[in-house]
Design an enzyme around this catalytic site. Structure first.
Site, short mmCIF file in Angstrom:
data_model
loop_
_atom_site.label_atom_id
_atom_site.label_comp_id
_atom_site.label_asym_id
_atom_site.label_seq_id
_atom_site.Cartn_x
_atom_site.Cartn_y
_atom_site.Cartn_z
N HIS A 1 0.99 -1.20 -0.10
CA HIS A 1 0.11 0.19 0.17
C HIS A 1 0.87 1.09 0.07
CE1 HIS A 1 -3.61 2.36 0.62
NE2 HIS A 1 -3.12 3.24 1.58
N CYS A 2 0.63 2.11 -1.08
CA CYS A 2 1.38 3.29 -1.12
C CYS A 2 0.59 4.47 -0.28
CB CYS A 2 1.54 3.69 -2.72
SG CYS A 2 2.54 5.56 -2.74
N PHE A 3 1.31 4.93 1.05
CA PHE A 3 0.32 5.96 1.67
C PHE A 3 0.54 7.41 0.83
CE2 PHE A 3 1.71 3.04 5.03
CZ PHE A 3 0.38 2.78 5.62
#
Length: 353
Positions: A181-183
């Protein structure tokens, strides 16, 4: 129904299916694959990291192109401004594609005929072989153990999902070929947006190097004579400016604070870019690398690049294009080109507490 999931291939990985897909290394972690980020509230990072990123990028671009570069290079400033603007374009456009491109598994889009006709070296549950992709009910779960390279149930989405597809609690769905997951982009990196993530990281690293080089040069030429090494400590130059030491130190204080932000962004981008390139070359996702899952991808590096960027992968670094114009050469449901592991296959274990 609450449940827990364990992945084991010699070691046990404890994760919560209710929260997402199996991520962790010898320590308890959520199924969303957040890992060490769960030390900090992931919802807080998910909400605010994009603002930090854009604040840093906009500030550095504005100060660099319209304040520093004209003073550093009065005769060739337009060339440097064009280069900086090109970096900004690549970073922002690829970020937008990362954010907007959905890699989630949609049952309505699943090509059921492919499973019956294509080669499939891994085990397929009988209910999937019959193309009966129906919502999960307790009767459909005949075992609590599912091999990693098999369709397995997601108890959050209430659907069966293909191999390498994992659930993310922040995105609220199962992501095809999920990496992490890319914040920064508020989205999961998976099958359809990995290409934009790689190009985004590449240009972020180049732009950070470009900015650091000219920023240090600008600081040395125009401010260093009025500074001391203590001014490199955040907020200290502001204090000296307030006390009347030198009014220009307020500008130094702003640049020092943003400089530390630039340093953090540079380190994060460089480390992620190296990890992403290694993952691409070996043919594994970030999740599989972290959990040491046995994956053998016999394809050449060129074929692997095409599987991510499409047939004309070279152009992706010049002009980002929507996924439907240049789809990846990859089947996210069958993975027929992979070599089945010879060692004991990692197992997904569902446990009803």
């Amino acid at each position: 129904m609450a449940a827990h999931c364990h992945i084991s291939n010699g070691s046990t990985f404890s994760t919560s299916v209710k929260n997402g897909s199996h991520h962790g290394r010898h320590t308890q972690s959520s199924d969303s694959g957040l890992g060490i980020w769960e030390i900090i509230n992931p919802y807080f990072l998910h909400q605010w990291m994009p603002y930090f990123f854009f604040g840093e990028v906009v500030f550095m671009y504005s100060v660099g192109c319209f304040f520093a570069l004209p003073r550093l290079y009065p005769e060739t400033v337009h060339i440097h401004q064009v280069i900086g603007t090109f970096f900004l374009y690549e970073i922002v456009v690829n970020w937008w594609f990362i954010h907007r491109t959905d890699s989630s598994f949609k049952v309505s889009e699943y090509p059921k005929e492919k499973l019956a006709t294509g080669p499939y070296p891994f085990e397929v549950p009988e209910i999937i072989q019959q193309n009966k992709l129906v919502p999960i009910i307790q009767a459909h779960i005949n075992t609590s153990h599912y091999p990693y390279w098999q369709w397995s149930p997601c108890l959050s989405c209430k659907w069966w999902r293909p191999p390498r597809c994992h659930h993310c609690k922040l995105c609220g769905g199962c992501i095809l070929k999920r990496d992490h997951h890319c914040f920064f982009a508020r989205n999961c990196i998976g099958l359809k947006n990995l290409r934009y993530f790689l190009v985004f990281l590449f240009y972020t690293c180049v732009a950070c190097a470009f900015t650091v080089f000219h920023g240090v040069n600008f600081l040395l030429q125009f401010y260093w004579a009025d500074m001391s090494y203590l001014d490199l400590v955040p907020m200290l130059s502001f204090l000296r400016s307030i006390l009347g030491s030198n009014t220009t130190l307020a500008q130094v204080g702003v640049m020092v604070i943003m400089g530390y932000g630039l340093l953090a962004l540079s380190l994060l981008s460089f480390m992620h870019f190296i990890d992403a390139c290694f993952s691409l070359v070996v043919g594994k996702t970030g999740f599989e690398l972290e959990n040491n899952i046995d994956v053998k991808d016999p394809r050449s590096v060129t074929k692997k690049l095409q599987s991510v960027f499409g047939p004309h992968w070279q152009y992706a670094f010049i002009l980002p294009t929507p996924y439907f114009l240049s789809p990846a050469i990859e089947d996210p449901y069958n993975w027929s080109y992979l070599i089945p592991p010879k060692k004991k296959n990692p197992v997904i274990q569902l446990v009803d507490p």
